[in-house]
Design a protein around this motif. Structure first.
Motif, PDB file in Angstrom:
ATOM      1  N   PRO A  38      -9.779 -15.894  20.835  1.00 52.51           N
ATOM      2  CA  PRO A  38      -9.151 -15.072  19.568  1.00 52.51           C
ATOM      3  C   PRO A  38      -7.864 -14.618  19.300  1.00 52.51           C
ATOM      4  O   PRO A  38      -7.123 -14.201  19.978  1.00 52.51           O
ATOM      5  CB  PRO A  38     -10.158 -13.917  19.791  1.00 52.51           C
ATOM      6  N   VAL A  39      -7.405 -15.186  17.634  1.00 59.12           N
ATOM      7  CA  VAL A  39      -6.039 -14.634  17.270  1.00 59.12           C
ATOM      8  C   VAL A  39      -6.353 -13.311  16.023  1.00 59.12           C
ATOM      9  O   VAL A  39      -7.112 -14.194  14.654  1.00 59.12           O
ATOM     10  CB  VAL A  39      -5.452 -16.042  16.707  1.00 59.12           C
ATOM     11  N   ALA A  40      -6.207 -12.102  15.728  1.00 57.99           N
ATOM     12  CA  ALA A  40      -5.617 -11.716  14.816  1.00 57.99           C
ATOM     13  C   ALA A  40      -5.167 -12.131  13.946  1.00 57.99           C
ATOM     14  O   ALA A  40      -4.035 -12.930  14.192  1.00 57.99           O
ATOM     15  CB  ALA A  40      -5.255 -10.303  15.615  1.00 57.99           C
ATOM     16  N   ARG A  41      -5.415 -12.409  12.398  1.00 57.15           N
ATOM     17  CA  ARG A  41      -4.785 -12.612  11.131  1.00 57.15           C
ATOM     18  C   ARG A  41      -5.165 -11.950  10.598  1.00 57.15           C
ATOM     19  O   ARG A  41      -5.985 -11.059   9.998  1.00 57.15           O
ATOM     20  CB  ARG A  41      -6.295 -13.842  10.643  1.00 57.15           C
ATOM     21  N   ASN A  42      -3.820 -11.251  10.028  1.00 59.31           N
ATOM     22  CA  ASN A  42      -3.200  -9.846   9.222  1.00 59.31           C
ATOM     23  C   ASN A  42      -2.734 -10.766   8.013  1.00 59.31           C
ATOM     24  O   ASN A  42      -2.346 -11.540   7.715  1.00 59.31           O
ATOM     25  CB  ASN A  42      -2.591  -9.154   9.969  1.00 59.31           C
ATOM     26  N   CYS A  43      -3.091 -10.324   6.294  1.00 62.93           N
ATOM     27  CA  CYS A  43      -2.754 -10.492   5.315  1.00 62.93           C
ATOM     28  C   CYS A  43      -1.119 -10.071   4.996  1.00 62.93           C
ATOM     29  O   CYS A  43      -0.804  -9.232   5.391  1.00 62.93           O
ATOM     30  CB  CYS A  43      -3.530  -9.237   4.359  1.00 62.93           C
ATOM     31  N   ALA A  44      -0.615 -11.433   4.611  1.00 62.34           N
ATOM     32  CA  ALA A  44       0.708 -11.184   4.579  1.00 62.34           C
ATOM     33  C   ALA A  44       1.327 -10.639   3.622  1.00 62.34           C
ATOM     34  O   ALA A  44       2.359 -10.025   3.475  1.00 62.34           O
ATOM     35  CB  ALA A  44       1.241 -12.907   4.760  1.00 62.34           C
ATOM     36  N   VAL A  45       0.574 -10.181   2.453  1.00 65.76           N
ATOM     37  CA  VAL A  45       0.966  -9.041   1.376  1.00 65.76           C
ATOM     38  C   VAL A  45       0.839  -7.425   1.906  1.00 65.76           C
ATOM     39  O   VAL A  45       1.287  -6.526   2.039  1.00 65.76           O
ATOM     40  CB  VAL A  45      -0.011  -9.410   0.043  1.00 65.76           C
ATOM     41  N   CYS A  46      -0.558  -7.182   2.286  1.00 63.55           N
ATOM     42  CA  CYS A  46      -1.155  -5.421   2.764  1.00 63.55           C
ATOM     43  C   CYS A  46      -0.939  -5.908   3.882  1.00 63.55           C
ATOM     44  O   CYS A  46      -1.237  -4.457   4.304  1.00 63.55           O
ATOM     45  CB  CYS A  46      -2.529  -5.393   1.323  1.00 63.55           C
ATOM     46  N   GLY A  47      -1.059  -6.756   4.944  1.00 60.19           N
ATOM     47  CA  GLY A  47      -1.453  -6.094   5.998  1.00 60.19           C
ATOM     48  C   GLY A  47      -2.713  -6.339   6.962  1.00 60.19           C
ATOM     49  O   GLY A  47      -3.072  -6.308   8.157  1.00 60.19           O
ATOM     50  N   ALA A  48      -3.892  -6.090   6.049  1.00 60.72           N
ATOM     51  CA  ALA A  48      -5.192  -5.696   6.092  1.00 60.72           C
ATOM     52  C   ALA A  48      -5.791  -7.134   7.201  1.00 60.72           C
ATOM     53  O   ALA A  48      -5.098  -8.271   7.139  1.00 60.72           O
ATOM     54  CB  ALA A  48      -6.359  -6.101   4.907  1.00 60.72           C
ATOM     55  N   GLY A  49      -6.613  -7.173   8.182  1.00 67.40           N
ATOM     56  CA  GLY A  49      -7.338  -7.651   9.334  1.00 67.40           C
ATOM     57  C   GLY A  49      -8.299  -8.849   8.229  1.00 67.40           C
ATOM     58  O   GLY A  49      -8.464  -8.472   7.249  1.00 67.40           O
ATOM     59  N   VAL A  74     -10.172 -14.646   4.401  1.00 70.08           N
ATOM     60  CA  VAL A  74      -9.290 -14.004   3.301  1.00 70.08           C
ATOM     61  C   VAL A  74      -8.769 -12.846   3.196  1.00 70.08           C
ATOM     62  O   VAL A  74      -9.661 -12.023   4.221  1.00 70.08           O
ATOM     63  CB  VAL A  74     -10.550 -14.238   2.208  1.00 70.08           C
ATOM     64  N   CYS A  75      -8.280 -12.212   2.274  1.00 72.67           N
ATOM     65  CA  CYS A  75      -7.773 -10.466   2.408  1.00 72.67           C
ATOM     66  C   CYS A  75      -8.863  -9.581   2.092  1.00 72.67           C
ATOM     67  O   CYS A  75      -9.674  -9.835   0.905  1.00 72.67           O
ATOM     68  CB  CYS A  75      -6.579 -10.035   2.011  1.00 72.67           C
ATOM     69  N   PRO A  76      -9.584  -9.175   2.997  1.00 71.78           N
ATOM     70  CA  PRO A  76     -10.436  -7.883   2.126  1.00 71.78           C
ATOM     71  C   PRO A  76     -10.740  -7.461   1.330  1.00 71.78           C
ATOM     72  O   PRO A  76     -11.301  -6.867   0.720  1.00 71.78           O
ATOM     73  CB  PRO A  76     -11.271  -7.097   3.385  1.00 71.78           C
ATOM     74  N   GLU A  77      -9.158  -6.451   1.057  1.00 70.53           N
ATOM     75  CA  GLU A  77      -8.962  -6.085   0.414  1.00 70.53           C
ATOM     76  C   GLU A  77      -8.075  -6.698  -0.752  1.00 70.53           C
ATOM     77  O   GLU A  77      -9.363  -6.142  -2.349  1.00 70.53           O
ATOM     78  CB  GLU A  77      -7.686  -5.346   0.494  1.00 70.53           C
ATOM     79  N   HIS A  79      -4.968 -13.002  -2.584  1.00 72.36           N
ATOM     80  CA  HIS A  79      -3.772 -12.904  -1.875  1.00 72.36           C
ATOM     81  C   HIS A  79      -3.765 -14.020  -0.809  1.00 72.36           C
ATOM     82  O   HIS A  79      -5.303 -14.833  -0.891  1.00 72.36           O
ATOM     83  CB  HIS A  79      -4.533 -11.808  -0.590  1.00 72.36           C
ATOM     84  N   PRO A  80      -2.575 -14.491  -0.610  1.00 78.03           N
ATOM     85  CA  PRO A  80      -2.880 -15.880   0.087  1.00 78.03           C
ATOM     86  C   PRO A  80      -3.572 -16.124   1.418  1.00 78.03           C
ATOM     87  O   PRO A  80      -3.803 -14.563   2.244  1.00 78.03           O
ATOM     88  CB  PRO A  80      -1.699 -15.917   0.575  1.00 78.03           C
ATOM     89  N   HIS A  81      -4.392 -16.592   1.280  1.00 79.48           N
ATOM     90  CA  HIS A  81      -5.047 -17.061   2.411  1.00 79.48           C
ATOM     91  C   HIS A  81      -4.605 -17.634   3.914  1.00 79.48           C
ATOM     92  O   HIS A  81      -4.011 -18.567   3.484  1.00 79.48           O
ATOM     93  CB  HIS A  81      -6.795 -17.659   2.591  1.00 79.48           C
ATOM     94  N   VAL A  82      -5.106 -17.573   5.175  1.00 80.03           N
ATOM     95  CA  VAL A  82      -4.780 -18.503   6.178  1.00 80.03           C
ATOM     96  C   VAL A  82      -5.418 -19.603   6.560  1.00 80.03           C
ATOM     97  O   VAL A  82      -7.134 -18.928   6.271  1.00 80.03           O
ATOM     98  CB  VAL A  82      -4.511 -17.075   6.966  1.00 80.03           C
TER      99      VAL A  82
END
Length: 291
Positions: A213-224, A277-280, A284-287
């Motif tokens: 598992p790889v943690a993915r964080n939002c590039a804009v706000c840092g949210a998981g 996607v960012c839950p916040e 925000h950009p998806h990955v």
């Protein structure tokens, strides 16, 4: 169209109550051959796209043969529709406040550096689309036909998922491994029969396998980042026959029926493409990640 996944062979939360708080809803999309319209949720179908909005292009250079001019050309490439999902059909999507429709497009090339098709997401309000684009631009270049989805209608069905064992705490993971050894299906019983539904789905837990598992964080706000969509190369395979819907049991038993992959999509030779996607803020950009 309706599809019904059989109940799981065992209620895993009865054996491991620690898993109960980790249960998540996922919606299996069950794409099947059909003739969707822009007003339908679909895979590979036409999009409810506004006439006045520019169509998305992949800006990488692509080379293709122009049959009319009998010459080779290169340049940006019109992206292909992959999925259109209305929130009324797939309520786990959690769209922005103004939206009730998600549209996914990609370029049918495996671009560097991660050799997967680049994707674009669009959230919109269906009611605001009054004039629909009838004929989108032609996608001039296709590297792999397996990235051109066949038009499919969907039959959304909610199921309950639990995390891949690699995402569990060490003690619980070891308990599950010991318990698996006592099951008829062996060491992968939890993984293949109880935790993750195969196939195209929204929400739920992500599949793993190529990597831990790889943690993915939002590039804009840092949210998981949260799982949005899993694009799969198969609806089921030989290790997951219990997930075949009741309605497909007869045809699934026929060799070569193709029902296990109605859209005809193959991700990087048979893997999954996960979109997060960012839950916040879903805007925000998806990955994306191949597993």
């Amino acid at each position: 169209m309706r599809r019904t996944t059989p109940p799981r062979p065992i209620d895993v939360t009865a054996a491991f109550p620690q898993l109960a708080p980790l249960a998540r809803p996922a919606i299996r999309l069950h794409p099947r051959p059909g003739s969707p319209t822009p007003l339908d949720s679909s895979v590979g179908g036409p999009l409810l796209w506004p006439v006045g909005e520019p169509w998305p292009y992949c800006d990488e250079l692509h080379e293709w043969h122009d049959s009319e001019l009998d010459e080779w050309r290169e340049g940006p490439n019109a992206m292909l529709p992959v999925a259109q999902l209305y929130v009324r059909d797939v309520p786990v999507l959690r769209p922005p406040a103004h939206a009730d429709l998600l549209q996914l497009l990609w370029c049918p090339f495996e671009h560097e550096p991660d050799y997967k098709p680049p994707t674009k997401l669009f959230w919109r309000s269906a009611a605001e689309v009054t004039d629909v684009l009838a004929v989108p631009p032609v996608t001039s270049a296709v590297e792999y036909d397996e990235y051109v989805p066949e038009p499919c209608v969907i039959a959304p069905e909610e199921v309950t998922e639990f995390p891949h064992s690699l995402q569990l705490e060490t003690e619980l993971r070891q308990q599950l491994e010991d318990w698996n050894d006592g099951q008829e299906s062996g060491a992968a019983f939890y993984k293949h029969e109880l935790s993750l539904a195969p196939g195209w789905k929204a929400g739920g837990w992500p599949p793993w396998g190529l990597t831990d598992p790889v943690a993915r964080n939002c590039a804009v706000c840092g949210a998981g980042m949260a799982p949005l969509l899993t694009i799969a190369s198969k609806e089921w395979h030989s290790r997951q026959r219990s997930w075949v819907p009741y309605e497909d049991r007869d045809i699934a038993a026929v060799a070569g029926s193709g029902m296990e992959n109605s859209p005809g999509v193959q991700i990087s030779g048979g893997n999954h493409l996960q979109l997060y996607v960012c839950p916040e803020s879903p805007e925000h950009p998806h990955v994306g990640l191949i597993q």
